[in-house]
Design an enzyme around this catalytic site. Structure first.
Site, PDB file in Angstrom:
ATOM      1  N   HIS A 149      -3.286  -5.599   0.929  1.00 48.14           N
ATOM      2  CA  HIS A 149      -2.736  -5.753   2.107  1.00 48.14           C
ATOM      3  C   HIS A 149      -2.690  -7.117   2.588  1.00 48.14           C
ATOM      4  O   HIS A 149      -3.608  -7.582   3.118  1.00 48.14           O
ATOM      5  CB  HIS A 149      -3.632  -4.831   3.357  1.00 48.14           C
ATOM      6  CG  HIS A 149      -3.307  -3.513   3.285  1.00 48.14           C
ATOM      7  ND1 HIS A 149      -2.474  -3.056   4.051  1.00 48.14           N
ATOM      8  CD2 HIS A 149      -3.951  -2.528   2.521  1.00 48.14           C
ATOM      9  CE1 HIS A 149      -2.260  -1.583   3.952  1.00 48.14           C
ATOM     10  NE2 HIS A 149      -3.396  -1.513   3.139  1.00 48.14           N
ATOM     11  N   CYS A 174       0.965  -1.323  -0.067  1.00 49.40           N
ATOM     12  CA  CYS A 174       0.128  -0.118  -0.096  1.00 49.40           C
ATOM     13  C   CYS A 174       1.033   1.118   0.070  1.00 49.40           C
ATOM     14  O   CYS A 174       1.319   1.687  -0.986  1.00 49.40           O
ATOM     15  CB  CYS A 174      -0.736   0.142   1.221  1.00 49.40           C
ATOM     16  SG  CYS A 174      -2.481   1.212   0.899  1.00 49.40           S
ATOM     17  N   GLU A 232      -0.982  -8.569   4.944  1.00 48.50           N
ATOM     18  CA  GLU A 232      -1.162  -8.862   6.542  1.00 48.50           C
ATOM     19  C   GLU A 232      -2.636  -8.877   7.063  1.00 48.50           C
ATOM     20  O   GLU A 232      -2.702  -9.231   8.203  1.00 48.50           O
ATOM     21  CB  GLU A 232      -0.269  -7.680   7.093  1.00 48.50           C
ATOM     22  CG  GLU A 232      -0.807  -6.573   7.571  1.00 48.50           C
ATOM     23  CD  GLU A 232      -0.915  -5.278   6.005  1.00 48.50           C
ATOM     24  OE1 GLU A 232      -0.517  -6.046   5.140  1.00 48.50           O
ATOM     25  OE2 GLU A 232      -1.308  -4.247   6.499  1.00 48.50           O
TER      26      GLU A 232
END
Lengths: 780, 277
Positions: free
Chosen positions: B227, B94, B229
């Site tokens: 993303h 990002c 994560e």
């Protein structure tokens, strides 16, 4: 300053300052001080005695609310409420909740007003030592199709922008909220913001000078943004009606300037200070700066534990030169906190903010600076370049003031017109789903970061409440919902309060969580108007009754406690038009095992749909009657407390035992809208249909009233194989479920009545209006 | 050369305004990779000893000028550039993706040049921040990109996006063709069935060629807008998504420990794993 001998002259001098004092208040101040106040002192009292800060009208009414309980660590009074949620990973954990309005600023400058709402509410939670795990927003806007529709739409866009621009950049997920539209918000939007935090019980920090300050020197440290004149007069502005356009122009300066970037850095640095203080067992006090700025924060910290303060304004880092002492000491500049720490610890604090996190480098003149010291004198003393600009006993500032208000009954709604004939139900359902109040909220929540922190389990749009798993590796789940229906508020202020509590609890229970604690934000017009003040008192009574009688599951009739809240009066325009009485309630729920949490999405063809909650045909404030007749109707839904509590407790139990496939609350729109939402929650690639049969009409008397009345309840999807067990369990709990239909293959919602299909609509028929019609009004 | 064993650890860089450091570090740890959060103003010399880098999401320097533009000029980014040249694995997520592009590390065809940018989202009805779970298709050849080496060819991953400026744009039309020729387009937006499309339901930001993730010519640096994560655990996958991951998640009701299992994004972090021993 020589004391004028003539009292009238002294009062006149004070009123001439135009700080918002009434003549009585001016007299009271002169009497308390025994002399003419300095400008800084007068400004300080004008803020502390504003409705926003003093709760002078509402305090005695609010005493009725249940705020205490077995698990309550800190009820209303400090910046946020703290409630214990149990042991996880060997530590006792607490939930921290704060809930406030930022209505006036959002009406004047929507993006900045809403952003600083988020900015302020997260500080309230951080300063308890907690990590903020989420924010929520309850928004009330004017009629987008009304005479001030263009302005209403601009405010919607601005407010949503402000919320995402602040919350997303700060790195705090948005866990949900609600949106309602009503003409009464044309000139006064409501922006209620909620912050939720998590803290180990042994790490809660208090906003007060520690007792240790009696034995060793304590410094007062101001951290964050350099003080400027932004937000000067904010609390006073929030405590009166919004004026005409010219004054609105002036009020812009009273709205603070948001800076989530600086806040992020402050948050990281402050977490480091907190960790170090805990590690070395240093007793500290920490408080955010909100209304009243330095004056309010420092005097409250001192008064809370019987100390005094000596502040030197020359030591306050400022953004611009030539600010008067009254501005420096009272300005509401955002992104600031105040610490009181032992003097030996001060260099550590300064180093963390100024060197490790380089505040002065990343933001011009932002820093941590010592601005004074704690004294044992119990006096509040402020100097500016050698001149003493404030000097009085600290209790004088914080002792409560009270304003008696008159109460008059809320006007009864006009007589109910003749019941119109039953509408074409296919058309009625499509129209209700495409209405501003019922349509998908995707146009709002897609702008919010729901994923940051990585703890999301159920997001906005997926279920009745947002769910997070905030402790990685632990099974703890937390669920949150915020509710309040302005149409009910207009018709019946008591039930509006009770229904807001019941709906928030029901939403939390619908995902399988146990309602654990509540916050309320009470938004009304002027307390000086007896009818409005009466509506406020009724709202509080409704909230209080519901919190007590829908007691916490598993307790010995202990109310679900209201641990924090806020009162927002003067939400009216100079034309005298006040907002619909709007008690807005947030409920937090606890899930022992988040893997059991439920969503309303239809799961399996062949499963059974149960209705819990008789249909009473109460059409007051219903979307159906509003669309069909344009009339508000009279009798709003009631909360039948026994019924409601048993149903909520039953939903929690069935969900916890894994007996439900899905669950959805019935409220605004009625059971038919809830059923349609269960279908619409599936993506186009995995649609399921539903066949329902209109059941026992009972008090509803007509099929359309049965389908659209907003009497509280649940719809539950149950696997065929478990139907017997579910029915038996419910019967044992005193709940009579009604089997109203089944989940089907295919994509149609069919409702049968007296042998024929009263409704037969496809997934795309339902979805097109619901997902796009209104969204189109707010974009581009 | 090892210093304090740093060559087997990953540094997650915290710039002023980054806000995903903690969960990114946690995702690395869950993947068996040791990781430290390193502040932008810590010693660049020490940083250069780390075996890999992750530039996490957030709003570095408040997205002033352009997202990622200021952070790309920080001294510590020099250590990242040096690491890229040494072949260390580097992942920008990002805002980290925006920083890698602004630093000229991706696509990195003409060394040191900024050849692309992440422009404001293009969506019907307006721009602004947009957050939603989407699908990605792994389109690069097997082993082409160090960070996606554990993904199957043409594998479809559910993953969330959250950004206001995520639309890859190029300085020239020829560049897209070059990127394809070089096999540098690693991940593209697709639907639940793996069909790549520029429809706004599929490509959420109007990115050129539906690009979600791009690597450098050497394949050791990946700039990725979504993303991973936030998709590193099964519990994070929305239960209603049309994917077997969601089926697995729903199937774990009542078995909470299963929800701590791997999510679709975990293998990007596992790709940092060094041979232990």
């Amino acid at each position: 300053m020589p004391a004028p001998t003539d009292v009238e002259q002294a009062v006149g001098l004070l009123l001439d300052l135009d700080l918002g004092f009434s003549p009585n208040e001016a007299m009271r101040l002169l009497k308390k001080l025994g002399r003419q106040p300095t400008l800084a002192e007068a400004t300080l009292f004008s803020i502390m005695w504003s409705e926003h800060c003093s709760y002078k009208s509402s305090r005695s009414t609010l005493k009725a609310l249940p705020t205490d309980g077995e698990h309550v660590v800190l009820g209303p009074g400090e910046d946020a409420g703290v409630v214990r949620i149990g042991e996880w990973g060997g530590r006792s954990w607490c939930l921290v909740m704060a809930h406030e309005s930022h209505n006036h600023p959002s009406q004047i400058v929507p993006a900045e007003g809403a952003a600083t709402g988020i900015g302020g509410i997260v500080r309230d939670v951080y300063c308890m030592g907690a990590d903020v795990v989420g924010v929520m927003d309850a928004l009330r806007f004017g009629n987008p199709d009304g005479e001030r529709g263009v302005a209403a739409r601009e405010i919607v866009t601005g407010v949503v922008d402000g919320i995402w621009q602040y919350g997303n950049a700060l790195g705090v997920p948005n866990l949900g909220g609600d949106v309602a539209f009503d003409d009464s918000f044309n000139e006064n939007c409501l922006v209620n913001v909620i912050a939720l935090g998590l803290v180990a019980e042994d790490a809660v920090v208090r906003s007060r000078v520690p007792g240790e300050a009696a034995a060793e020197p304590y410094d007062v440290i101001l951290v964050g943004k350099p003080t400027d004149s932004s937000g000067f007069g904010g609390a006073t502005m929030a405590s009166r009606a919004l004026e005409d356009d010219e004054e609105v122009e002036q009020d812009r300066g009273a709205v603070q300037v948001p800076d989530p970037f600086l806040k992020r850095m402050l948050t990281l640095a402050s977490a480091r200070v907190l960790a170090l203080a805990r590690e070395r067992e240093v007793p500290v006090g920490w408080k955010d700066l909100g209304a009243g700025g330095i004056a309010c924060a420092t005097s409250e910290m001192a008064a809370a534990s019987g100390f005094g303060m000596q502040i030197d304004l020359a030591l306050v880092p400022v953004a611009e030169g030539d600010l008067g002492p009254e501005v420096v000491v009272c300005s509401e500049t955002q992104e600031r906190y105040c610490w009181v720490v032992p003097r030996w610890f001060t260099p550590e604090v300064l180093k963390i903010y100024n060197d490790d996190f380089e505040l002065p480098h990343i933001y011009h003149n932002a820093r941590a600076a010592v601005i004074g010291k704690v004294t044992k004198s119990r006096r509040y003393q402020v100097d500016m370049e050698g001149e003493r600009v404030c000097d009085m006993p600290v209790e004088l500032i914080t002792e409560p003031v009270r304003e008696e208000r008159n109460i008059a009954p809320w006007p009864a709604p006009p007589a109910q017109p003749q019941l119109p004939p039953m509408a074409d139900l296919n058309v009625a359902l499509t129209e209700v789903l495409a209405s501003f109040d019922q349509c998908s909220r995707e146009f709002v929540y897609r702008h919010y970061d729901t994923e940051v922190k990585g703890c999301a389990v159920v997001r906005s749009g997926e279920a009745d409440a947002g769910v997070i798993a905030p402790l990685p590796g632990e099974s703890l789940g937390l669920a949150f919902s915020v509710d309040g229906n302005p149409r009910y508020g207009r018709l019946d202020p008591y039930w509006a309060g009770a229904l807001a509590v019941a709906e928030a609890m029901r939403n939390v229970a619908a995902v399988g969580a146990t309602p654990w604690s509540l916050t309320d934000c009470l938004n009304y017009g002027s307390p000086e108007d007896p009818e409005t003040f009466g509506a406020f008192a009724e709202g509080v009574r409704g909230i209080s009754d519901a919190a007590r009688r829908l007691w916490r599951k598993g307790s010995d009739r202990e109310p679900v406690p209201i641990i924090s809240g806020n009162v927002s009066f003067y939400n009216h325009s100079t034309s005298g038009k006040a907002v619909a009485p709007s008690p807005i309630v947030c409920c937090a729920g606890v899930l022992q095992d988040y893997s059991r949490c439920l969503t309303p999405r239809l799961k399996r063809a062949g499963s059974i749909i149960y209705l819990l909650g008789p249909r009473y045909g109460e059409m007051g404030g219903s979307e159906y009657m509003r669309i069909l007749t344009g009339v508000w109707w009279a009798a709003v839904p009631q909360v039948r407390f026994e019924e409601e509590r048993v149903r909520i407790h039953a939903a929690i139990e069935l969900a916890g035992d894994g007996l439900l496939l899905s669950c959805h609350d019935i409220s605004s729109g009625g059971m038919l809208v809830s059923a349609a939402e269960m279908m619409l929650a599936n993506d186009p690639g995995q649609v399921l249909g539903m066949e329902l049969e209109v059941g026992d009409l009972g008090a509803a008397t007509r099929a359309d009233l049965w389908l659209f009345c907003e009497s509280p309840g649940f719809l539950m999807e149950v696997d065929c194989a478990l139907a017997g067990e579910v029915e038996a369990r419910l019967a044992g709990m005193g709940v009579r479920p009604e089997r109203v239909g089944a989940v089907t293959h295919g994509d149609r919602l069919v409702v049968r009545h007296l042998g024929s299909a009263a409704i037969d609509l496809g997934y795309t028929d339902l979805k097109s209006g619901w997902s796009s019609a209104v969204a189109g009004a707010f974009v581009g | 050369m090892s210093r304090d064993g740093l060559d087997r650890r990953v540094a997650v860089l915290g710039f002023p305004g980054s806000n995903c450091e903690v969960e990114t570090q946690r995702a690395l740890l869950a993947a068996g990779v040791k990781a430290d959060i390193v502040r932008w103003n810590e010693s660049p010399d020490r940083l250069s000893h780390y075996g890999g880098f992750v530039l996490p999401g957030g709003f570095s320097y408040q997205d002033r000028v352009r997202a990622g533009a200021l952070a790309a000029k920080e001294t510590i980014v020099e250590a990242v550039t040096a690491g890229a040249e040494e072949g260390k694995p580097i992942l920008g997520i990002c805002n980290g993706c925006q920083i890698l592009v602004e630093a000229g590390l991706v696509p990195g065809i003409r060394e040191g040049d900024v050849e692309m940018a992440l422009a404001p989202n293009h969506r019907p009805g307006g721009a602004g921040y947009y957050c939603r779970w989407v699908f990605l298709k792994h389109v690069a050849s097997p082993g082409r990109c160090l960070l996606t080496r554990l993904l199957g060819q043409s594998e479809v991953l559910p993953i969330p996006i959250a950004h206001a400026e995520g639309r890859f744009v190029t300085s020239s039309n020829d560049l897209v063709a070059t990127l394809r020729e070089n096999d540098q387009v690693v991940l593209r937006y697709c639907d639940a069935h793996g069909r790549v499309s520029s429809s706004p339901d599929v490509n959420p930001n109007g990115s050129v060629d539906d690009i979600a993730g791009l690597c450098n010519p050497r394949g050791n640096v990946l700039a990725l807008m979504p993303h991973p994560e936030r998709a590193a655990w099964l519990r994070q996958v929305p239960e209603g998504m049309e994917t077997l991951w969601a089926t697995d998640r729903s199937g774990a009701a009542g078995r909470g420990q299963d929800l701590e299992n791997e999510g679709p994004g975990r293998r990007l972090f596992e790709a940092f794993g060094w041979e232990q021993g």
